[in-house]
Design an enzyme around this catalytic site. Structure first.
Site, mmCIF file in Angstrom:
data_model
loop_
_atom_site.group_PDB
_atom_site.id
_atom_site.type_symbol
_atom_site.label_atom_id
_atom_site.label_comp_id
_atom_site.label_asym_id
_atom_site.label_seq_id
_atom_site.Cartn_x
_atom_site.Cartn_y
_atom_site.Cartn_z
ATOM 1 N N ALA A 16 -64.101 46.277 84.412
ATOM 2 C CA ALA A 16 -64.156 45.299 84.679
ATOM 3 C C ALA A 16 -63.882 44.276 86.285
ATOM 4 C CB ALA A 16 -62.180 44.274 84.269
ATOM 5 N N SER A 137 -74.647 51.394 72.974
ATOM 6 C CA SER A 137 -75.670 51.113 74.048
ATOM 7 C C SER A 137 -77.044 51.345 72.902
ATOM 8 C CB SER A 137 -76.076 52.414 75.344
ATOM 9 O OG SER A 137 -77.791 52.088 76.045
ATOM 10 N N TYR A 151 -77.048 60.317 78.547
ATOM 11 C CA TYR A 151 -76.030 59.009 78.747
ATOM 12 C C TYR A 151 -76.213 58.699 76.907
ATOM 13 C CZ TYR A 151 -75.340 53.811 79.196
ATOM 14 O OH TYR A 151 -75.690 52.762 78.670
ATOM 15 N N ALA A 152 -77.344 58.993 76.913
ATOM 16 C CA ALA A 152 -78.079 58.445 75.208
ATOM 17 C C ALA A 152 -77.518 59.182 74.245
ATOM 18 C CB ALA A 152 -79.641 58.306 74.976
ATOM 19 N N ALA A 153 -76.783 60.086 74.681
ATOM 20 C CA ALA A 153 -76.014 60.577 73.864
ATOM 21 C C ALA A 153 -74.929 61.065 73.425
ATOM 22 C CB ALA A 153 -76.411 63.101 73.845
ATOM 23 N N ALA A 154 -74.494 60.760 75.206
ATOM 24 C CA ALA A 154 -72.897 60.576 75.274
ATOM 25 C C ALA A 154 -73.016 59.069 73.956
ATOM 26 C CB ALA A 154 -72.934 60.367 76.247
ATOM 27 N N LYS A 155 -73.710 58.020 74.249
ATOM 28 C CA LYS A 155 -73.495 56.552 73.795
ATOM 29 C C LYS A 155 -73.746 57.213 72.099
ATOM 30 C CE LYS A 155 -71.990 54.065 77.140
ATOM 31 N NZ LYS A 155 -71.171 52.948 76.696
#
Length: 259
Positions: A16, A137, A151-155
């Site tokens: 936040a 994402s 990052y893409a795999a985690a998302k």
């Protein structure tokens, strides 16, 4: 959103301190919700605000502290907006990502949502209602391999987890939805654009266009504003979206060429 539409609702918003998370906090509060905001660092201009918590969400201890603060400050929860995410992995494709880099991406982009849901969803189930928004994402569908593959795999993992979770808790009156932003011009993105412009000896407009081109282009011609993503989230947590669950809303200016 009608004024006061979320009056009496209690919300937690992660990440936040800036960008989308900060915009979501402002939007939900404007609609009347009581919002507990959390980020890793203290907020200098809100040091005395009881509805702000500094915690490291990448650790089990940090998530436990956030869950405890929800009970202490809000007395329960109706809305969870999980915004946190990002990547600091090095460029170089798959070979540059050792176990440590993969672990950091999962600890930031997947495990915090799992831990907070595990702590907070039982209360929503007991009260018979609640909304969870996981910010994923477009890279879950359109991964960039050079620096953000992990990052893409985690998302993508977060997206799959969210779908399964929605199927489990819908019968208890709890909705789980996903919002997948594309390029959003947050303060950090603006700083990146400025840095790229300096390094290339160009201007901000040229650097911004270069970033958009690296994604394959944005047909609408510009990135999202954080407030636009927050507006979508505010709708999804409102009573007007009462039968929306288990799905993903893409907000990317048309970057992904197919639905």
């Amino acid at each position: 959103m009608p004024a006061g539409e979320l009056a009496g609702r209690r919300a937690l918003v992660t990440a936040a301190g800036q960008g989308i998370g900060e915009a979501v906090v402002r939007r939900l509060r404007a609609a009347g919700a009581a919002v507990l905001a959390t980020a890793r660092s203290p907020r200098p201009d809100a040091a005395d605000e009881p509805a702000w918590l500094a915690a490291d969400i990448t650790t089990a201890e940090g998530c436990a502290a956030i869950a405890a603060a929800v009970e202490r400050v809000l007395g329960g929860l109706d809305i969870l907006v999980h915004v946190v995410g990002g990547s600091a992995a090095p460029a170089g494709g798959f070979a540059a990502l050792d176990d440590g880099e993969w672990r950091k991406e999962l600890e930031l982009n997947l495990f915090p949502a799992v831990r907070l849901d595990r702590a907070l969803l039982p209360g929503m189930i007991r009260q018979g209602h609640g909304v969870v928004v996981h910010v994923t994402s477009i890279q879950a569908r359109l991964p960039l391999y050079d620096a953000t593959l992990a990052y893409a795999a985690a998302k993508a993992g977060l997206s799959t987890y969210s779908k399964g979770l929605s199927n489990e808790v819908a019968r208890h009156g709890v909705r789980v939805v996903r919002v997948a932003p594309g390029f959003t011009e947050t303060a950090s993105a603006t700083a990146l654009i400025a840095r790229l412009a300096r390094e290339a000896g160009s201007d901000a407009a040229t650097a911004r266009q270069g970033l958009m081109d690296s994604l394959g282009g944005i047909p609408i011609g510009r990135p999202n504003a954080p407030e636009e993503v927050a507006e979508l989230i505010a709708f999804l947590v409102s009573p007007r979206a009462a039968t929306i669950t288990g799905t993903e809303y893409i907000i990317d200016g048309g970057t992904i060429p197919v639905a």
